[in-house]
Design a protein around this motif. Structure first.
Motif, PDB file in Angstrom:
ATOM      1  N   ASP A 124     -24.478  53.670  15.485  1.00  0.00           N
ATOM      2  CA  ASP A 124     -23.114  53.910  15.024  1.00  0.00           C
ATOM      3  C   ASP A 124     -23.032  55.012  14.117  1.00  0.00           C
ATOM      4  O   ASP A 124     -22.049  55.796  14.019  1.00  0.00           O
ATOM      5  N   ASP A 128     -20.243  57.865  14.683  1.00  0.00           N
ATOM      6  CA  ASP A 128     -19.241  58.503  13.704  1.00  0.00           C
ATOM      7  C   ASP A 128     -19.343  59.718  13.406  1.00  0.00           C
ATOM      8  O   ASP A 128     -18.340  60.537  13.092  1.00  0.00           O
ATOM      9  N   GLN A 129     -20.440  60.399  13.472  1.00  0.00           N
ATOM     10  CA  GLN A 129     -20.713  61.692  13.270  1.00  0.00           C
ATOM     11  C   GLN A 129     -20.013  62.722  14.163  1.00  0.00           C
ATOM     12  O   GLN A 129     -19.450  63.460  13.792  1.00  0.00           O
ATOM     13  N   LEU A 131     -17.718  61.606  16.219  1.00  0.00           N
ATOM     14  CA  LEU A 131     -16.316  61.680  15.892  1.00  0.00           C
ATOM     15  C   LEU A 131     -15.559  62.309  14.931  1.00  0.00           C
ATOM     16  O   LEU A 131     -14.606  62.779  15.320  1.00  0.00           O
ATOM     17  N   GLY A 132     -16.122  62.512  13.976  1.00  0.00           N
ATOM     18  CA  GLY A 132     -15.795  63.311  12.908  1.00  0.00           C
ATOM     19  C   GLY A 132     -15.944  64.941  13.069  1.00  0.00           C
ATOM     20  O   GLY A 132     -15.261  65.624  12.525  1.00  0.00           O
ATOM     21  N   VAL A 175     -14.701  48.630  16.784  1.00  0.00           N
ATOM     22  CA  VAL A 175     -15.299  50.003  16.854  1.00  0.00           C
ATOM     23  C   VAL A 175     -15.205  51.022  18.060  1.00  0.00           C
ATOM     24  O   VAL A 175     -14.753  52.009  18.133  1.00  0.00           O
TER      25      VAL A 175
END
Length: 298
Positions: A124, A128-129, A131-132, A175
């Motif tokens: 996860d 997330d990294q 997506l950022g 998510v």
């Protein structure tokens, strides 16, 4: 059997089980060191990198090929292989960060996310990294933030990783909403450019993308892009027509698709090496893309 001839699930599973013990899959598994990596690069290959980093790159490429070959992640051979990677490989220059947690470049992290999701478990934090790090135009670029324009090469690596992650985390609706949104935006980035054309001029961005190779490593090409869209279950529309026509034109008179060239990256396994000769991998990928395109109504 899975993509073209519609064999039964049991027949497919039986054939798939042989990947770990026969042919290319078994050969590549046998060349993993007890320390978890694949190494032994040819003299002169990527001398700009420390030996350790070269080994980590070759490991990334080897793991991606094992995925492509369909190695069953539940097989004892796959479990042994990925446990070695998970327990023993680290990025020393990143304070010994475990390999499957990724590093700094999205093109590499996209592949690691997909590999980890397929063979081990979805990460996860790494998702997330990524997506950022998505850029405003919808894709990713390893040169960001210096460059604010996306790279087809980086974008396809991240897209494939996010798709594998999404499938592994399919039960987590909250998510997945954010992952799916990011993935759809990146797919639009490719489609708006007709898979290989400049958005501004309509010209071909890179003619190398019209020539197909396997393994693809980190390189984008039209066939890889189309095969991703097929795998992701997108419904084809007029924006892929030019790319489909290029794929069709690549067919030889013998009905097969050739290996157009070989990338300079390395894995310790010789697969298809005759440039200009018939390629089983290019033929398979092309036939399933054409089946996806021809079986859709739009």
């Amino acid at each position: 059997m899975r993509d073209l001839t519609g064999e039964s699930p049991n027949a497919i599973a039986g054939e798939r089980s042989r990947v770990a013990t026969e042919g290319w899959g078994a050969q590549l598994l046998a060349r993993q060191s007890p320390a978890g990596s694949w190494g032994g690069s040819p003299r002169g290959w990527r001398d700009d990198l420390p030996k350790e980093d070269r080994g980590l790159l070759i490991t990334l490429y080897a793991l991606a090929v094992l995925m492509d070959l369909g190695l069953d992640p539940a097989s004892k051979e796959a479990r042994k292989m990925i446990d070695r990677v998970d327990r023993r490989l680290v990025f020393k220059r990143l304070n010994n960060r475990p390999y499957l947690r990724g590093e700094t470049e999205p093109c590499i992290n996209g592949r690691i996310l997909g590999i980890g999701s397929y063979f081990k478990k979805p990460n996860d934090a790494l998702a997330d990294q990524l997506l950022g790090e998505q850029l405003e135009d919808g894709g990713w670029n390893c040169e960001a933030p210096k460059s604010r324009r996306s790279s087809f090469h980086t974008t396809i690596c991240v897209l494939e990783g996010l798709l594998e992650y999404e499938r592994a985390r399919r039960k987590s609706v909250a998510v997945m909403k954010f992952v799916t949104k990011a993935r759809k935006k990146a797919e639009s980035y490719l489609l708006e450019r007709r898979m290989f054309r400049s958005l501004r001029t309509g010209e071909i961005i890179d003619k190398h993308w019209l020539r197909f190779s396997f393994p693809t490593f980190w390189h984008y090409d039209v066939l890889r892009g189309l095969d991703y869209l097929r795998n992701a279950g997108l419904k084809p529309d007029s924006r892929v027509r030019d790319a489909i026509e290029i794929v069709i034109k690549r067919r030889h008179q013998n009905g097969r698709w050739p290996l157009n060239h070989l990338h300079p990256e390395f894995i310790p396994l010789e697969m298809e090496t005759e440039v200009g000769g018939a390629s089983r991998w290019n033929t398979l990928r092309t036939l399933r893309v054409l089946r996806w395109y021809n079986n859709s109504t739009w």
